[in-house]
Enzyme design. Structure first.
Site, short mmCIF file in Angstrom:
data_model
loop_
_atom_site.label_atom_id
_atom_site.label_comp_id
_atom_site.label_asym_id
_atom_site.label_seq_id
_atom_site.Cartn_x
_atom_site.Cartn_y
_atom_site.Cartn_z
N ASP A 49 0.82 -1.20 0.00
CA ASP A 49 0.00 0.00 0.00
C ASP A 49 0.86 1.26 0.00
O ASP A 49 1.94 1.30 0.59
CB ASP A 49 -0.89 -0.01 1.24
CG ASP A 49 -1.83 1.17 1.30
OD1 ASP A 49 -2.71 1.27 0.44
OD2 ASP A 49 -1.67 2.01 2.21
N GLU A 71 0.86 -0.53 -5.13
CA GLU A 71 -0.09 0.56 -5.35
C GLU A 71 0.76 1.82 -5.48
O GLU A 71 1.19 2.40 -4.48
CB GLU A 71 -1.07 0.69 -4.18
CG GLU A 71 -2.15 1.71 -4.49
CD GLU A 71 -2.60 2.51 -3.27
OE1 GLU A 71 -3.66 3.17 -3.36
OE2 GLU A 71 -1.91 2.51 -2.24
#
Length: 695
Positions: free
Chosen positions: A377, A430
């Site tokens: 993330d 990401e």
């Protein structure tokens, strides 16, 4: 991936603390240590000689905590250098047998502590009865064995830290935590009999870059609840297994991606601000329950990806922040150590012990929980020193640039280590900037991820589909732009949770037109997504046209499936998954230049676009035709090379998907137009707001 060399990272001076005014002040390098001291020089359970710690060292069994250690000198060296990637075998609380006595061994890193004890129900939360021993090798590790302690005991570390601070902290390496709002760690074991041998044997093929990737993104709490109106009600891991596994199997997704399951204090963070980097959340049960869920998915041929957050953590009192009274895990300089977007704190990637902690966490989920990959993330925020900061709020690196050199080195080591130790998994970034080589190998100068989310495709595609079809002819370049830069990375196409929250509206209401046109547009969009090169990710609820924004406090609007429009949209996604898995042209060359060819981009006014997906065998080629307006177009001519016969294998306008069912192609007529170049013209009928796939 090449086997990474064990680079020696200088152990930086951690003794810095930032005051509330932002100034940095020095902390004494050495603080007063507890009187209970000893030094360990060898592993207590030497696998070669069978020699135990107690065979070499005197263990004082008269005390409440016995002097005992699992660490070797090599462990300490690698821990400090940032090259120890299995710390979960040493730190935390773990069952042990010492002098024929069962109990639990504890080890915690707190380099600026002067005293640490273990407290819990077992000693009436007494701060003084069970002090740990500090190692004399300047490692900052405190440890000891508590005899007769049982599995399932709640505990915390009571820490005397810098400048006289007193605090109770959860265990950073705990395998299990109390259910929130309680904040203690729990002594536990990781014993489990796995039954996924068949999957593990074949998963290299299932997780390879030339395999189909269709990922169902799931937030475990809100996928389905016992009571949709009670945010405190959760299904257990077993109940989730009973409901989720057959659903994902029926829908044909190749993988699930769980939004962070690591223990976290606040539901509203969705798991992205964690406290337990080695523990699945107790909201749904114990670690073995989560293992059973992964096991069940594997037995049905479904891979499991886990969101993992090495970018930041919250300031909860029981967590990592100011762990020993100083900035133990986070940067001391708040220009690097504080995240303004999320009001959280950023890991100190330069510190060897922190790097060892994080990479050990990533390996832990692949090792102990058989995860098939991690989606990392907020990579963008890790790479850029000036991420969400204005001039004066950040300091350039030593070369004058805006890259966080320590974070870059950490990411490369992370990926090298994972692909070295688990070559049959994937790491997915990401990352939303134009940072080059995110999914390129480190030996080619890249960051080493297996895949990267294609955020540009997501934004451009949604912007295009939001347009009234009458305006689409003027924006075709936005639609086709993705293939200009597609080959820069190994891209996954995400329609993720971030696109259906915070006022962005659910997918069905992003589409223009009346109800019929909204569903037709969404079926068209999904067909485009599934036939575009790259992996695919769809957030839960998108598959049946959820009509409300995602609400983590409730559950999906399952009641919508009583309506044909929603139920048949779900069937459409199911069949697109089946098409993806059954047609090699859609995945064999999904990350290289041989898998895609534009056939017709020259009909802007009509908004008809044609492309070809190509497999390793020409016989597997597919022709995809998108009619992006509600106008029916009959006898549409398309010129293609080499093939004389085509058959319609998918039609998004079929009645079985709540389409009109009026326009289809039972027989495709083909006429040779250029014998020398082997070019043929096919004549097809295009349904309104429809997508056709021919083979």
């Amino acid at each position: 991936m090449p086997k990474p060399e064990k680079s020696i990272n200088k152990k930086i001076n951690p003794q810095k603390k930032v005051s509330k005014t932002g100034s940095v002040k020095e902390v004494p390098k050495k603080t007063k240590q507890s009187a209970t001291k000893y030094k360990n020089v060898m592993n207590p359970h030497n696998s070669v000689t069978g020699v135990k710690y107690e065979d070499i060292h005197f263990v004082d069994s008269t005390k409440t905590v016995w002097n005992y250690s699992l660490f070797t000198d090599e462990d300490i060296s690698n821990f400090q250098r940032g090259t120890h990637y299995s710390l979960y075998t040493l730190f935390g609380s773990r069952p042990a047998r010492v002098l024929d006595t069962d109990g639990y061994y504890f080890a915690v890193w707190a380099p600026n502590a002067s005293y640490i004890s273990v407290k819990g129900n077992f000693n009436n939360w007494n701060n003084e009865t069970h002090p740990l021993f500090v190692r004399l090798d300047n490692s900052g590790i405190w440890e000891g064995f508590i005899p007769h302690l049982q599995k399932g005991e709640v505990y915390k570390y009571h820490i005397h830290g810098y400048e006289g601070s007193r605090q109770d902290k959860g265990d950073p390496f705990a395998w299990y935590w109390e259910k929130r709002p309680a904040t203690a760690s729990v002594t536990w074991t990781l014993d489990y009999n796995w039954n996924d041998a068949a999957w593990m044997k074949d998963r290299k093929r299932n997780n390879s870059l030339d395999a189909p990737w269709s990922v169902y993104e799931v937030h475990l709490a809100s996928w389905m609840r016992p009571d949709r109106n009670d945010e405190e009600s959760y299904n257990t891991y077993a109940q989730i297994k009973e409901r989720l596994v057959p659903y994902v199997k029926e829908m044909g997704f190749t993988h699930v991606e769980f939004m962070p399951v690591m223990e976290h204090p606040f539901d509203g963070s969705w798991g992205y601000q964690g406290a337990g980097y080695f523990a699945p959340t107790s909201r749904f049960g114990n670690p073995q329950g989560f293992m059973e869920l992964v096991d069940a998915l594997h037995r049905e041929g479904i891979g499991v990806l886990l969101d993992w957050v090495p970018s930041h953590f919250p300031y909860d009192a029981h967590g990592l922040f100011m762990f020993d009274g100083t900035h133990t895990y986070e940067y001391a300089d708040m220009r690097k150590g504080f995240h303004p977007d999320w009001n959280s704190y950023i890991f100190n990637y330069k510190r060897g012990e922190v790097k060892s902690f994080l990479i050990s966490s990533a390996r832990y989920w692949l090792d102990k929980y058989h995860a098939d990959g991690i989606r990392v993330d907020a990579v963008s925020s890790m790479l850029k020193l000036n991420y969400s900061r204005t001039t004066g709020q950040w300091e350039p690196n030593e070369h004058g640039g805006d890259g966080n050199l320590e974070a870059i080195a950490f990411i490369k080591d992370l990926n090298e280590t994972i692909f070295r130790d688990f070559p049959d998994v994937q790491t997915i970034a990401e990352e939303a900037t134009d940072w080059p080589g995110v999914s390129k190998p480190t030996f080619e100068g890249g960051l080493g991820f297996g895949m990267k989310w294609m955020m540009g495709w997501m934004h451009d595609t949604l912007d295009y589909f939001k347009l009234d079809p009458i305006h689409r002819p003027h924006h075709q370049d936005k639609f086709s732009f993705s293939m200009i830069y597609y080959y820069d990375e190994n891209f996954m196409l995400p329609l993720s949770h971030d696109e259906v929250v915070h006022g962005k509206s659910p997918m069905i209401y992003k589409m223009p037109g009346d109800d019929w046109q909204k569903f037709a547009n969404l079926r068209l969009l999904y067909t485009y997504m599934f036939t575009h090169p790259g992996g695919k990710l769809l957030f839960m609820g998108d598959e049946f046209g959820q009509t409300s924004e995602w609400n983590y406090k409730s559950e999906l609007d399952w009641f919508l499936l009583q309506h044909d429009s929603h139920r048949l949209l779900k069937d459409c996604v199911r069949d697109l998954n089946a098409l993806l898995r059954s047609e090699p042209a859609l995945y064999e060359n999904q990350f290289n230049i041989f898998g895609f060819e534009w056939i017709d981009l020259n009909h802007r006014a009509e908004s008809v676009i044609v492309y070809r997906r190509k497999g390793k065998q020409p016989k597997d080629d597919l022709l995809v035709v998108l009619n992006l307006t509600p106008v029916v177009r009959r006898d549409w001519k398309i010129q293609v090379k080499d093939k004389t016969e085509w058959k319609e294998v998918f039609n998004s306008d079929a009645k079985k998907y709540w389409g009109t069912g009026d326009v289809f192609n039972p027989d495709v007529k083909t006429v040779e137009v250029d014998k020398k170049d082997n070019i043929f013209e096919i004549n097809v009928h295009l349904p309104p707001l429809g997508a056709l796939v021919f083979k």
